[in-house]
Design a protein around this motif. Structure first.
Motif, short mmCIF file in Angstrom:
data_model
loop_
_atom_site.label_atom_id
_atom_site.label_comp_id
_atom_site.label_asym_id
_atom_site.label_seq_id
_atom_site.Cartn_x
_atom_site.Cartn_y
_atom_site.Cartn_z
N GLN A 68 0.82 -1.20 0.00
CA GLN A 68 0.00 0.00 0.00
C GLN A 68 0.87 1.27 0.00
O GLN A 68 0.36 2.37 0.21
N ASP A 69 2.16 1.12 -0.23
CA ASP A 69 3.09 2.22 -0.06
C ASP A 69 3.20 3.08 -1.31
O ASP A 69 3.00 2.62 -2.44
N ALA A 70 3.56 4.35 -1.11
CA ALA A 70 3.77 5.27 -2.23
C ALA A 70 4.94 4.80 -3.10
O ALA A 70 4.99 5.11 -4.29
N ALA A 71 5.87 4.04 -2.52
CA ALA A 71 7.02 3.57 -3.30
C ALA A 71 6.59 2.64 -4.43
O ALA A 71 7.17 2.65 -5.52
N LEU A 72 5.58 1.81 -4.18
CA LEU A 72 5.08 0.92 -5.24
C LEU A 72 4.44 1.74 -6.35
O LEU A 72 4.64 1.45 -7.54
N LEU A 73 3.71 2.79 -6.00
CA LEU A 73 3.12 3.65 -7.02
C LEU A 73 4.20 4.35 -7.84
O LEU A 73 4.06 4.50 -9.06
N ARG A 95 -3.33 6.28 -7.20
CA ARG A 95 -3.40 4.88 -7.61
C ARG A 95 -4.34 4.70 -8.80
O ARG A 95 -3.98 4.07 -9.79
N GLU A 96 -5.52 5.28 -8.73
CA GLU A 96 -6.49 5.13 -9.81
C GLU A 96 -6.00 5.82 -11.08
O GLU A 96 -6.19 5.31 -12.19
N GLN A 97 -5.34 6.95 -10.93
CA GLN A 97 -4.79 7.64 -12.10
C GLN A 97 -3.78 6.77 -12.83
O GLN A 97 -3.81 6.66 -14.07
N LEU A 98 -2.88 6.13 -12.08
CA LEU A 98 -1.88 5.28 -12.71
C LEU A 98 -2.51 4.05 -13.36
O LEU A 98 -2.15 3.68 -14.49
N LEU A 99 -3.44 3.41 -12.67
CA LEU A 99 -4.07 2.21 -13.22
C LEU A 99 -4.87 2.55 -14.49
O LEU A 99 -4.89 1.76 -15.44
N PHE A 149 -2.49 2.82 -17.39
CA PHE A 149 -2.11 1.50 -17.90
C PHE A 149 -3.20 0.95 -18.82
O PHE A 149 -2.91 0.36 -19.86
N ARG A 150 -4.47 1.13 -18.44
CA ARG A 150 -5.57 0.59 -19.24
C ARG A 150 -5.70 1.30 -20.58
O ARG A 150 -6.30 0.76 -21.51
N GLU A 151 -5.18 2.51 -20.67
CA GLU A 151 -5.29 3.27 -21.91
C GLU A 151 -4.11 3.06 -22.85
O GLU A 151 -4.11 3.58 -23.98
N LEU A 152 -3.11 2.30 -22.43
CA LEU A 152 -1.96 2.04 -23.29
C LEU A 152 -2.36 1.15 -24.47
O LEU A 152 -3.32 0.38 -24.39
N ALA A 153 -1.59 1.23 -25.55
CA ALA A 153 -1.89 0.41 -26.72
C ALA A 153 -1.58 -1.07 -26.51
O ALA A 153 -2.40 -1.93 -26.86
N PRO A 154 -0.41 -1.46 -25.95
CA PRO A 154 -0.12 -2.88 -25.83
C PRO A 154 -1.09 -3.58 -24.87
O PRO A 154 -1.47 -3.01 -23.84
N PRO A 155 -1.51 -4.80 -25.19
CA PRO A 155 -2.31 -5.58 -24.25
C PRO A 155 -1.48 -5.96 -23.03
O PRO A 155 -0.25 -5.88 -23.04
N GLY A 185 -10.44 -0.27 -3.55
CA GLY A 185 -10.31 0.80 -4.54
C GLY A 185 -11.44 0.73 -5.54
O GLY A 185 -12.51 0.19 -5.27
N MET A 186 -11.19 1.24 -6.73
CA MET A 186 -12.23 1.29 -7.76
C MET A 186 -12.60 -0.09 -8.29
O MET A 186 -13.46 -0.22 -9.16
N GLY A 187 -11.97 -1.14 -7.74
CA GLY A 187 -12.39 -2.49 -8.06
C GLY A 187 -13.84 -2.72 -7.69
O GLY A 187 -14.53 -3.54 -8.29
N VAL A 188 -14.33 -1.99 -6.69
CA VAL A 188 -15.74 -2.11 -6.30
C VAL A 188 -16.64 -1.64 -7.44
O VAL A 188 -17.79 -2.07 -7.56
N PHE A 189 -16.13 -0.79 -8.32
CA PHE A 189 -16.86 -0.34 -9.50
C PHE A 189 -16.71 -1.35 -10.65
O PHE A 189 -17.68 -1.65 -11.35
N ARG A 190 -15.51 -1.89 -10.84
CA ARG A 190 -15.24 -2.74 -12.00
C ARG A 190 -15.61 -4.20 -11.77
O ARG A 190 -15.82 -4.94 -12.72
#
Length: 244
Positions: free
Chosen positions: A38-43, A86-90, A93-99, A142-147
């Motif tokens: 849950q650390d900022a270092a992972l982000l 966290r949500e901004q970064l994720l 990633f979802r908007e990148l071209a490569p699968p 997180g926003m997993g509750v939405f997805r």
């Protein structure tokens, strides 16, 4: 102890094999302990990986590895200020071209669960599980509750979030959280097959196709037709000799 050493060596060899695949970018999501999950270092590590992928035109496939903690390890309470980052970064990633492919080996929860949900494919080891323990800890995931409901259906999402909190790898496979369950030692072989199947795919068409799939949940058919035609025009514009 010898078994743990053997498993670690197999994992390292598998990552080396994946690293050698052309066009594949590895993203390290490992956490030394539950607090680091849950650390900022992972982000910060994820943001660095994003920048490398965005700058690498040769990247054809993203592989998230190191998803999963040891059993009995409870993730710490994330800082409230980190959720937006966290949500901004994720989302980036979802908007990148490569699968993307997520490799899960262990208890997948917290941001690991979010990454696995957002990936285009998820490979889980036989010893893996998917957990949503946040309600028992007094807060929301997180926003997993939405997805989650969009991915596995509302009833199964309610059961996981509200009643159970954890499913094993084979239940996750049946529900659609995982796409394949296999020994962790065969992750490299599975990734190589995915890389081979997608190597010739257009990155523009892949990116636009993913976007249309996401929009299908919220857009009316009439709007979707217009979005499709605009996206198809972009694809045709890149094809030699195609009639516009």
């Amino acid at each position: 102890m010898l078994k743990l050493i053997a498993e670690h060596n197999e994992e390292a060899q598998g990552l080396d094999a994946i690293r050698q695949l052309p066009g594949v970018m590895l993203v390290d999501c490992q956490a030394e302990d539950a607090g680091a999950l849950q650390d900022a270092a992972l982000l910060a590590r994820l943001e660095d990986a994003l920048q490398r992928i965005e700058a690498d035109a040769a990247c054809r496939l993203i592989v998230f590895h190191g998803l999963g903690l040891a059993r009995g390890t409870a993730a710490g309470l994330p800082e409230l200020r980190l959720y937006g980052k966290r949500e901004q970064l994720l989302q980036r990633f979802r908007e990148l071209a490569p699968p993307s492919v997520a490799l899960v080996d262990g208890v997948c929860s917290g941001i690991h669960f979010e990454i696995a949900l957002g990936a285009d494919a998820c490979l889980a080891s036989e010893r893996s599980s998917f957990a949503v323990p946040e309600l028992a800890q007094g807060h929301l995931p997180g926003m997993g509750v939405f997805r989650l409901a969009r991915q596995i259906g509302l009833r199964q999402a309610r059961r996981l979030l509200l009643l159970n909190g954890v499913v094993d790898a084979y239940t996750a496979l049946a529900q659609g959280l995982a796409d394949t369950v296999c020994p962790a030692a065969s992750f490299a072989q599975q990734v190589a097959a995915i890389a081979a199947h997608t190597a010739s795919n257009s990155m523009v068409a892949t990116q636009l196709g993913r976007r249309l799939l996401e929009e299908s949940y919220a857009s009316a058919y009439e709007d979707s037709v217009g979005h499709f035609l605009a996206a198809q025009h972009r694809c045709y514009a890149r094809l030699p000799g195609a009639a516009q």
